[in-house]
Design a protein around this motif. Structure first.
Motif, PDB file in Angstrom:
ATOM      1  N   ARG A 147       0.843  -1.209   0.000  1.00 40.13           N
ATOM      2  CA  ARG A 147       0.000   0.000   0.000  1.00 40.13           C
ATOM      3  C   ARG A 147       0.874   1.255   0.000  1.00 40.13           C
ATOM      4  O   ARG A 147       0.623   2.203  -0.765  1.00 40.13           O
ATOM      5  CB  ARG A 147      -0.901  -0.035   1.233  1.00 40.13           C
ATOM      6  N   GLN A 148       1.915   1.267   0.835  1.00 40.18           N
ATOM      7  CA  GLN A 148       2.793   2.423   0.894  1.00 40.18           C
ATOM      8  C   GLN A 148       3.506   2.632  -0.439  1.00 40.18           C
ATOM      9  O   GLN A 148       3.658   3.765  -0.915  1.00 40.18           O
ATOM     10  CB  GLN A 148       3.814   2.274   2.023  1.00 40.18           C
ATOM     11  N   GLY A 149       3.934   1.524  -1.057  1.00 38.04           N
ATOM     12  CA  GLY A 149       4.569   1.631  -2.364  1.00 38.04           C
ATOM     13  C   GLY A 149       3.629   2.202  -3.409  1.00 38.04           C
ATOM     14  O   GLY A 149       4.014   3.056  -4.213  1.00 38.04           O
ATOM     15  N   ALA A 150       2.382   1.736  -3.399  1.00 34.49           N
ATOM     16  CA  ALA A 150       1.401   2.231  -4.361  1.00 34.49           C
ATOM     17  C   ALA A 150       1.113   3.711  -4.153  1.00 34.49           C
ATOM     18  O   ALA A 150       0.890   4.457  -5.119  1.00 34.49           O
ATOM     19  CB  ALA A 150       0.108   1.427  -4.252  1.00 34.49           C
ATOM     20  N   LYS A 151       1.121   4.161  -2.898  1.00 36.81           N
ATOM     21  CA  LYS A 151       0.829   5.565  -2.606  1.00 36.81           C
ATOM     22  C   LYS A 151       2.023   6.470  -2.910  1.00 36.81           C
ATOM     23  O   LYS A 151       1.851   7.659  -3.185  1.00 36.81           O
ATOM     24  CB  LYS A 151       0.419   5.714  -1.132  1.00 36.81           C
ATOM     25  N   SER A 152       3.231   5.923  -2.835  1.00 35.10           N
ATOM     26  CA  SER A 152       4.418   6.768  -2.987  1.00 35.10           C
ATOM     27  C   SER A 152       4.863   6.912  -4.436  1.00 35.10           C
ATOM     28  O   SER A 152       5.559   7.878  -4.775  1.00 35.10           O
ATOM     29  CB  SER A 152       5.571   6.215  -2.149  1.00 35.10           C
ATOM     30  N   LEU A 153       4.488   5.965  -5.297  1.00 37.37           N
ATOM     31  CA  LEU A 153       4.953   6.016  -6.685  1.00 37.37           C
ATOM     32  C   LEU A 153       4.075   6.957  -7.512  1.00 37.37           C
ATOM     33  O   LEU A 153       2.850   6.800  -7.549  1.00 37.37           O
ATOM     34  CB  LEU A 153       4.910   4.622  -7.312  1.00 37.37           C
ATOM     35  N   PRO A 154       4.664   7.928  -8.205  1.00 38.97           N
ATOM     36  CA  PRO A 154       3.867   8.766  -9.107  1.00 38.97           C
ATOM     37  C   PRO A 154       3.289   7.928 -10.236  1.00 38.97           C
ATOM     38  O   PRO A 154       3.872   6.926 -10.650  1.00 38.97           O
ATOM     39  CB  PRO A 154       4.898   9.779  -9.638  1.00 38.97           C
ATOM     40  N   LEU A 155       2.138   8.356 -10.736  1.00 41.52           N
ATOM     41  CA  LEU A 155       1.467   7.615 -11.799  1.00 41.52           C
ATOM     42  C   LEU A 155       2.373   7.368 -13.010  1.00 41.52           C
ATOM     43  O   LEU A 155       2.382   6.246 -13.542  1.00 41.52           O
ATOM     44  CB  LEU A 155       0.186   8.330 -12.216  1.00 41.52           C
ATOM     45  N   PRO A 156       3.150   8.352 -13.494  1.00 44.15           N
ATOM     46  CA  PRO A 156       4.019   8.068 -14.643  1.00 44.15           C
ATOM     47  C   PRO A 156       5.026   6.954 -14.372  1.00 44.15           C
ATOM     48  O   PRO A 156       5.371   6.181 -15.274  1.00 44.15           O
ATOM     49  CB  PRO A 156       4.727   9.403 -14.898  1.00 44.15           C
ATOM     50  N   VAL A 157       5.480   6.837 -13.131  1.00 42.06           N
ATOM     51  CA  VAL A 157       6.411   5.765 -12.775  1.00 42.06           C
ATOM     52  C   VAL A 157       5.695   4.412 -12.804  1.00 42.06           C
ATOM     53  O   VAL A 157       6.229   3.419 -13.310  1.00 42.06           O
ATOM     54  CB  VAL A 157       7.050   6.026 -11.401  1.00 42.06           C
ATOM     55  N   ILE A 158       4.491   4.364 -12.267  1.00 42.79           N
ATOM     56  CA  ILE A 158       3.713   3.117 -12.299  1.00 42.79           C
ATOM     57  C   ILE A 158       3.472   2.688 -13.743  1.00 42.79           C
ATOM     58  O   ILE A 158       3.630   1.514 -14.096  1.00 42.79           O
ATOM     59  CB  ILE A 158       2.374   3.303 -11.554  1.00 42.79           C
ATOM     60  N   GLU A 159       3.100   3.645 -14.586  1.00 44.86           N
ATOM     61  CA  GLU A 159       2.841   3.326 -15.991  1.00 44.86           C
ATOM     62  C   GLU A 159       4.107   2.842 -16.684  1.00 44.86           C
ATOM     63  O   GLU A 159       4.059   1.885 -17.476  1.00 44.86           O
ATOM     64  CB  GLU A 159       2.272   4.557 -16.699  1.00 44.86           C
ATOM     65  N   ARG A 160       5.239   3.469 -16.389  1.00 42.39           N
ATOM     66  CA  ARG A 160       6.491   3.039 -17.015  1.00 42.39           C
ATOM     67  C   ARG A 160       6.886   1.638 -16.542  1.00 42.39           C
ATOM     68  O   ARG A 160       7.297   0.798 -17.353  1.00 42.39           O
ATOM     69  CB  ARG A 160       7.599   4.049 -16.703  1.00 42.39           C
ATOM     70  N   LEU A 161       6.757   1.371 -15.254  1.00 37.89           N
ATOM     71  CA  LEU A 161       7.089   0.050 -14.734  1.00 37.89           C
ATOM     72  C   LEU A 161       6.193  -1.028 -15.342  1.00 37.89           C
ATOM     73  O   LEU A 161       6.646  -2.144 -15.629  1.00 37.89           O
ATOM     74  CB  LEU A 161       6.946   0.041 -13.208  1.00 37.89           C
ATOM     75  N   SER A 162       4.924  -0.704 -15.525  1.00 31.73           N
ATOM     76  CA  SER A 162       3.973  -1.707 -16.013  1.00 31.73           C
ATOM     77  C   SER A 162       4.282  -2.177 -17.424  1.00 31.73           C
ATOM     78  O   SER A 162       3.810  -3.248 -17.842  1.00 31.73           O
ATOM     79  CB  SER A 162       2.551  -1.156 -15.954  1.00 31.73           C
ATOM     80  N   ARG A 163       5.062  -1.403 -18.182  1.00 28.97           N
ATOM     81  CA  ARG A 163       5.322  -1.749 -19.588  1.00 28.97           C
ATOM     82  C   ARG A 163       6.367  -2.855 -19.754  1.00 28.97           C
ATOM     83  O   ARG A 163       6.510  -3.401 -20.857  1.00 28.97           O
ATOM     84  CB  ARG A 163       5.772  -0.504 -20.352  1.00 28.97           C
ATOM     85  N   SER A 164       7.084  -3.192 -18.704  1.00 27.97           N
ATOM     86  CA  SER A 164       8.097  -4.246 -18.795  1.00 27.97           C
ATOM     87  C   SER A 164       7.764  -5.386 -17.851  1.00 27.97           C
ATOM     88  O   SER A 164       7.102  -5.193 -16.817  1.00 27.97           O
ATOM     89  CB  SER A 164       9.483  -3.692 -18.446  1.00 27.97           C
ATOM     90  N   VAL A 165       8.219  -6.580 -18.209  1.00 27.79           N
ATOM     91  CA  VAL A 165       8.007  -7.737 -17.340  1.00 27.79           C
ATOM     92  C   VAL A 165       8.674  -7.506 -15.989  1.00 27.79           C
ATOM     93  O   VAL A 165       8.107  -7.818 -14.932  1.00 27.79           O
ATOM     94  CB  VAL A 165       8.540  -9.017 -18.004  1.00 27.79           C
ATOM     95  N   ALA A 166       9.888  -6.948 -16.010  1.00 25.18           N
ATOM     96  CA  ALA A 166      10.594  -6.684 -14.756  1.00 25.18           C
ATOM     97  C   ALA A 166       9.827  -5.694 -13.893  1.00 25.18           C
ATOM     98  O   ALA A 166       9.745  -5.838 -12.660  1.00 25.18           O
ATOM     99  CB  ALA A 166      11.995  -6.156 -15.048  1.00 25.18           C
ATOM    100  N   GLY A 167       9.242  -4.678 -14.526  1.00 21.64           N
ATOM    101  CA  GLY A 167       8.466  -3.697 -13.775  1.00 21.64           C
ATOM    102  C   GLY A 167       7.196  -4.297 -13.194  1.00 21.64           C
ATOM    103  O   GLY A 167       6.831  -4.011 -12.042  1.00 21.64           O
ATOM    104  N   ARG A 168       6.525  -5.126 -13.972  1.00 19.50           N
ATOM    105  CA  ARG A 168       5.314  -5.778 -13.461  1.00 19.50           C
ATOM    106  C   ARG A 168       5.673  -6.729 -12.324  1.00 19.50           C
ATOM    107  O   ARG A 168       4.904  -6.890 -11.376  1.00 19.50           O
ATOM    108  CB  ARG A 168       4.576  -6.505 -14.589  1.00 19.50           C
TER     109      ARG A 168
END
Length: 276
Positions: A147-168
């Motif tokens: 939960r803390q990780g989800a709240k601390s990451l800016p949306l552009p960072v979440i979107e960038r991470l989601s685009r790679s297997v390593a990020g997901r």
């Protein structure tokens, strides 16, 4: 597409209106789908259409999660309150004793609905409530960290991470054995669902006292556990079997804590076998 249903629940201040968002499709006997803490009804998307081929399927956003608003002021997020809210939802939707399948918190709620004879069969996927105190503390600490990780990451960072297997993997490996199989869009949406869940902290607090100690006689019950569950360790399934001797205990090879995405065909088969 989602719909909403409103109904009355009891609170310390008297009856108050509550609203729940849900997705409904299919024909046949009703089947209620309940997600885990911090998640939303889209957790069931990988199996929804398979189940809707045989059932009238209702995937619910639990109160305070997904698109469902928080419970009314003063209402607790404990098992009796949420189970009563789900019963009121079923009455509002014209569903009498549905089948129910739940994951994690949803699995515990499904078993409570079964114990109260509000449903006709129960499939519980890695349900809460069969932990030791040390296991509960570990799981809750992991959930708070997520939960803390989800709240601390800016949306552009979440979107960038989601685009790679390593990020997901970084975002969702706690709940999935195969995070790379989850779509980038789904990972973004569920990370935001965890961030924005208004009922998260109250549900977690209520969960400190949550233990399932009763049998569920007279109903088909399946308890299924992912072989690679990193949140609620699979030995808790053995405790569930001891508590509910008549339950079918199923191992889900290659699956994590939220198995619907890891192996949709297997999870759908387990739910359909129970409901049949």
């Amino acid at each position: 597409m989602s719909a909403t249903a409103s109904f009355s629940i009891d609170t310390p201040h008297g009856p108050r209106p509550a609203t729940v968002a849900y997705r409904r499709a299919g024909t046949g006997e009703p089947l209620l789908l309940l997600h885990g803490i911090g998640h939303h009804r889209q957790a069931w998307d990988p199996v929804f259409d398979i189940l809707a081929a045989e059932h009238d399927v209702i995937a619910v956003d639990l109160p305070g999660f997904g698109e469902s608003p928080a419970l009314p002021d003063g209402a607790a997020y404990d098992l009796p309150t949420v189970v009563a809210a789900l019963g009121a939802l079923c009455e509002e939707l014209g569903i009498e004793t549905p089948h129910v399948a739940g994951n994690s918190l949803g699995g515990l709620l499904a078993l409570e609905l079964g114990r109260e004879k509000r449903v006709r069969s129960v499939t519980a996927l890695s349900p809460g409530g069969f932990w030791t105190e040390a296991e509960r503390r570990y799981a809750f600490a992991v959930l708070l960290g997520m939960r803390q990780g989800a709240k601390s990451l800016p949306l552009p960072v979440i979107e960038r991470l989601s685009r790679s297997v390593a990020g997901r993997w970084a975002l969702t490996s706690t709940i999935y054995a195969h995070p790379g199989r989850r779509s980038p869009e789904a990972v973004v949406e569920e990370t935001l669902a965890l961030r924005n869940a208004t009922g998260f902290l109250q549900t977690l607090a209520a969960g400190r006292e949550a233990l399932f100690r009763d049998d569920v006689p007279g109903l088909p019950v399946t308890v299924a556990w992912g072989a690679h569950d990193r949140l609620l360790l699979r030995r808790q399934g053995i405790r569930a079997k001891h508590t509910i001797p008549g339950a079918r205990l199923v191992r889900l090879p290659g699956c994590g804590h939220v198995p619907m995405n890891d192996d949709p065909a297997l999870v759908a088969r387990v739910i359909l076998d129970t409901s049949r």
